[in-house]
Design a protein around this motif. Structure first.
Motif, PDB file in Angstrom:
ATOM      1  N   TYR A  33      -0.591   3.043   1.732  1.00 42.07           N
ATOM      2  CA  TYR A  33      -1.123   2.035   2.654  1.00 42.07           C
ATOM      3  C   TYR A  33      -0.984   2.511   4.100  1.00 42.07           C
ATOM      4  N   PRO A  39      -6.253  -1.343   3.577  1.00 44.24           N
ATOM      5  CA  PRO A  39      -5.806  -1.952   2.317  1.00 44.24           C
ATOM      6  C   PRO A  39      -6.096  -1.055   1.113  1.00 44.24           C
ATOM      7  N   LEU A  66       1.029  -5.465  -7.417  1.00 47.79           N
ATOM      8  CA  LEU A  66      -0.122  -6.011  -6.700  1.00 47.79           C
ATOM      9  C   LEU A  66      -0.083  -7.534  -6.681  1.00 47.79           C
ATOM     10  N   PHE A  70       1.110  -8.153  -2.857  1.00 46.93           N
ATOM     11  CA  PHE A  70      -0.174  -7.945  -2.189  1.00 46.93           C
ATOM     12  C   PHE A  70      -1.068  -9.154  -2.386  1.00 46.93           C
ATOM     13  N   TRP A  77      -6.715  -5.003  -1.390  1.00 46.86           N
ATOM     14  CA  TRP A  77      -5.394  -5.611  -1.507  1.00 46.86           C
ATOM     15  C   TRP A  77      -4.611  -5.416  -0.202  1.00 46.86           C
ATOM     16  N   HIS A  78      -4.185  -6.542   0.414  1.00 42.33           N
ATOM     17  CA  HIS A  78      -3.469  -6.508   1.681  1.00 42.33           C
ATOM     18  C   HIS A  78      -1.978  -6.776   1.472  1.00 42.33           C
ATOM     19  N   ASN A  79      -1.164  -6.119   2.327  1.00 43.87           N
ATOM     20  CA  ASN A  79       0.270  -6.387   2.379  1.00 43.87           C
ATOM     21  C   ASN A  79       0.585  -6.834   3.797  1.00 43.87           C
TER      22      ASN A  79
END
Length: 371
Positions: A33, A39, A66, A70, A77-79
């Motif tokens: 990431y 993402p 995930l 996430f 997929w965002h963190n």
């Protein structure tokens, strides 16, 4: 991003419940990431392939991480933690770029100034070592070259310097590496030890501490007060004529020796009154002994020292015998001896340079009292 802060406590608190494989998968996912600054792909299979998940357990670990850490959005997929760190990193790009540009500009001016100082000193037959500090180069330039040129340089390098630049230890290291393009005279078998005392300098403590063994170098002190008129003895500049050292160096180079006027032994010879004719006679004597070898300056100095000792041992009837000069200031042992003679003991934490100045003051006071 090539770097990110990994807070061990926060990470351990958030991942304490994960299995070994899940922890490894999460660590690999946040590294990817940060490396891409975007993402993870929305396709789970693409994420598994991107992170080299091959076994069933590894693929299941990717899905578990995930879903837990996430959030799936339109672009992937965002963190939340990773997004915040990337945004903070990008905010600092402008300031970081400005600092780097200022540093490059200061470094460029620094290189140009050193190149000019080396070039103009060489025009006066002065060839300092390639790693001579910039302050010493400026001092030599001010002594041997035109002061007006040095003043112009000072204005250029200080008034135009970026305000955001600060000297660091890394810059000091670069100063040595950047000036390696100025190759010293590698055939000179008597290396120069900067800083070099200019010929005829008066009681310069730095010059005496630099090379007190160079032929018993005599600063021509007369016992006068170095602090007269509020002058700092460490800031005393020589006003004597540097031409004798240059003339001697040129004559020796024509005779086949690889020397320059900034050589401490050349300066010491001129200060002790060795004429060009005497030095050339010593060179001829050296060539007789080493006809097939290159003559070094040190060998010529040894011959001159031998001649001086022979002359000292001569006992000519009717000659005026005088005591040899006491160059007590030329060594630490001599300073201690002179201080004991005067009953002047060194103070705690006092340097030899300051101790020498106090001895000069005491000698001057006693001369005034006698007068």
């Amino acid at each position: 991003m090539n770097y990110y802060e990994h807070h061990i406590g926060d990470y351990a608190e958030a991942t304490a419940h994960l299995t070994f494989v899940e922890d490894a998968a999460y660590s690999r996912m946040i590294r990817k990431y940060y490396a891409t600054e975007k993402p993870l792909p929305a396709d789970v299979c693409a994420v598994q392939r991107l992170l080299c998940a091959r076994t069933k357990k590894e693929k299941e670990a990717i899905v578990t991480i995930l879903n837990e850490f996430f959030t799936l959005e339109e672009d992937g997929w965002h963190n939340a933690r990773c997004d915040a760190e990337i945004a903070r990193y990008r905010e600092g790009d402008v300031d970081r770029e400005n600092r780097e540009n200022n540093q490059r500009e200061r470094l460029r001016r620094h290189r140009e100034e050193r190149a000019r100082l080396f070039r103009e000193l060489k025009e006066h037959d002065i060839v300092p070592r390639y790693d001579t500090p910039s302050d010493e180069l400026r001092r030599l330039h001010g002594h041997y070259c035109k002061p007006s040129t040095l003043h112009e340089t000072a204005v250029e390098t200080t008034c135009n310097a970026p305000e955001t630049f600060h000297e660091t230890a890394a810059e000091t290291l670069r100063e040595t590496l950047d000036t390696a393009i100025h190759n010293p005279d590698t055939s000179n078998q008597t290396p120069i030890k900067p800083p070099v005392a200019p010929p005829g300098s008066q009681t310069n403590p730095r010059a005496l501490e630099t090379n007190p063994r160079a032929l018993g170098s005599n600063p021509r002190s007369t016992g006068e007060n170095p602090r007269a008129n509020g002058t700092n003895p460490r800031a005393i500049e020589s006003t004597s004529d540097p031409k004798p050292a240059v003339e001697l160096a040129v004559a020796l180079r024509k005779a086949g020796l690889s020397v320059n006027a900034a050589n401490p032994q050349i300066i010491a010879l001129t200060e002790q009154g060795v004429s060009v004719e005497t030095a050339l006679a010593a060179v001829e004597e050296a060539k007789k002994s080493k006809s097939d070898e290159r003559i070094a300056l040190g060998y010529v100095v040894k011959i001159l020292e031998r001649w001086a000792m022979d002359a000292k041992r001569m006992d000519v009837r009717g000659a005026d015998k005088r005591d040899p000069p006491d160059n007590w200031w030329a060594s630490d042992a001599g300073i201690d001896r002179k201080g004991r003679e005067l009953g002047l003991m060194p103070r705690p934490m006092e340097s030899y340079a300051d101790y020498r100045v106090r001895i000069h003051d005491e000698i001057r006071k006693r001369k005034e009292n006698v007068a």
